[in-house]
Design an enzyme around this catalytic site. Structure first.
Site, short mmCIF file in Angstrom:
data_model
loop_
_atom_site.label_atom_id
_atom_site.label_comp_id
_atom_site.label_asym_id
_atom_site.label_seq_id
_atom_site.Cartn_x
_atom_site.Cartn_y
_atom_site.Cartn_z
N GLU A 26 0.83 -1.21 0.00
CA GLU A 26 0.00 0.00 0.00
C GLU A 26 0.87 1.26 0.00
O GLU A 26 0.54 2.24 -0.67
CB GLU A 26 -0.96 -0.02 1.19
CG GLU A 26 -1.95 -1.18 1.06
CD GLU A 26 -3.28 -0.90 1.70
OE1 GLU A 26 -3.80 0.22 1.54
OE2 GLU A 26 -3.80 -1.82 2.36
N ASP A 37 -5.35 -2.67 9.44
CA ASP A 37 -6.19 -3.49 8.56
C ASP A 37 -5.46 -4.76 8.13
O ASP A 37 -6.02 -5.86 8.19
CB ASP A 37 -6.62 -2.70 7.32
CG ASP A 37 -7.63 -1.61 7.64
OD1 ASP A 37 -8.10 -1.54 8.79
OD2 ASP A 37 -7.91 -0.80 6.74
N TYR A 87 -7.11 10.64 3.86
CA TYR A 87 -6.32 9.89 4.84
C TYR A 87 -4.91 10.44 4.99
O TYR A 87 -4.46 10.70 6.11
CB TYR A 87 -6.29 8.40 4.47
CG TYR A 87 -5.45 7.60 5.45
CD1 TYR A 87 -6.01 7.12 6.63
CD2 TYR A 87 -4.11 7.36 5.21
CE1 TYR A 87 -5.24 6.42 7.55
CE2 TYR A 87 -3.33 6.66 6.12
CZ TYR A 87 -3.90 6.19 7.29
OH TYR A 87 -3.14 5.51 8.18
#
Length: 168
Positions: A26, A37, A87
Site C-alpha cells: 500500500e 487493517d 487519509y
C-alpha cells in the site's frame, strides 16, 4: 494476494510478515497507511478480538463471550478508498500535532497520552485542525483500552456502548 502467492509457491512466511508486506504494498502505491487493517486480516482469530499496539506490533487476543448477544457487521455499500480520501492529509495533520506536543513532552506517539495528559499539553498544538486530529487519536486509543477491559470483564453492554461512541 500474499496468502495466495504463499500457498501457490509453498512459501513459509510468518503471518506478521504477511501483514507487513501488505502494508508495504500500500505504501508503494502512495497510501501512507498504518498496519491495523493488514494485521487484522493476517492475524485475526475466530471468537477473539485482538488488541494491537500499532507502534510495536505487540498484540494479544481477548476471548469474546457473547452468550445472548451478537456483533452485526453490515455492508453499507459506502465507497472506501484511502487513495482518494483525505487519509494522507489527516495523517500528516496528526503527525504535525505529535511534533508540536513533542516540543513540550517526550512521547513517541499520540497513543501514549491519556485524556488528562492530553489536556495538559494540547496548548502546544497551534493549528485547530491538528488539535482536532490529535484529540481524536488520543480519545479513540483510550476508548480501545476501555473496550479491551470491557471484553475481559465480559461486559458486552459497555463494549457495545464504546463501539457506538467510536462510530459517532
Amino acid at each position: 494476494m500474499i496468502f495466495g502467492i504463499q500457498q501457490l509457491f509453498d512459501l513459509k512466511i510468518e503471518k506478521v510478515d504477511v501483514a507487513l508486506l501488505g502494508q508495504k504494498a500500500e505504501h508503494w502505491v502512495g497510501i501512507n497507511c498504518g498496519i491495523m487493517d493488514q494485521f487484522a486480516v493476517g492475524m485475526g482469530k475466530k471468537d477473539y478480538a485482538m488488541f494491537l499496539d500499532c507502534n510495536t506490533l505487540q498484540y494479544r487476543y481477548i476471548k469474546i463471550k457473547l452468550e445472548d448477544c451478537s456483533i452485526v457487521i453490515t455492508n453499507t455499500n459506502s465507497k472506501h478508498s484511502l487513495i482518494n480520501s483525505e487519509y494522507n492529509v489527516r495523517r500528516s495533520q496528526s503527525e504535525q500535532a505529535l511534533a508540536d506536543i513533542q516540543k513540550v513532552k517526550k512521547i513517541g506517539s499520540l497513543g501514549e497520552l491519556n485524556e488528562e495528559e492530553f489536556e495538559q499539553v494540547k496548548q502546544a498544538i497551534k493549528d485547530p485542525i491538528c488539535l482536532k486530529r490529535a484529540r481524536h487519536a488520543v480519545l479513540e486509543n483510550q476508548r480501545t483500552i476501555k473496550a479491551v477491559a470491557a471484553l475481559e470483564n465480559n461486559d458486552i453492554e459497555l463494549f457495545g456502548r464504546l463501539m457506538n461512541e467510536s462510530h459517532v
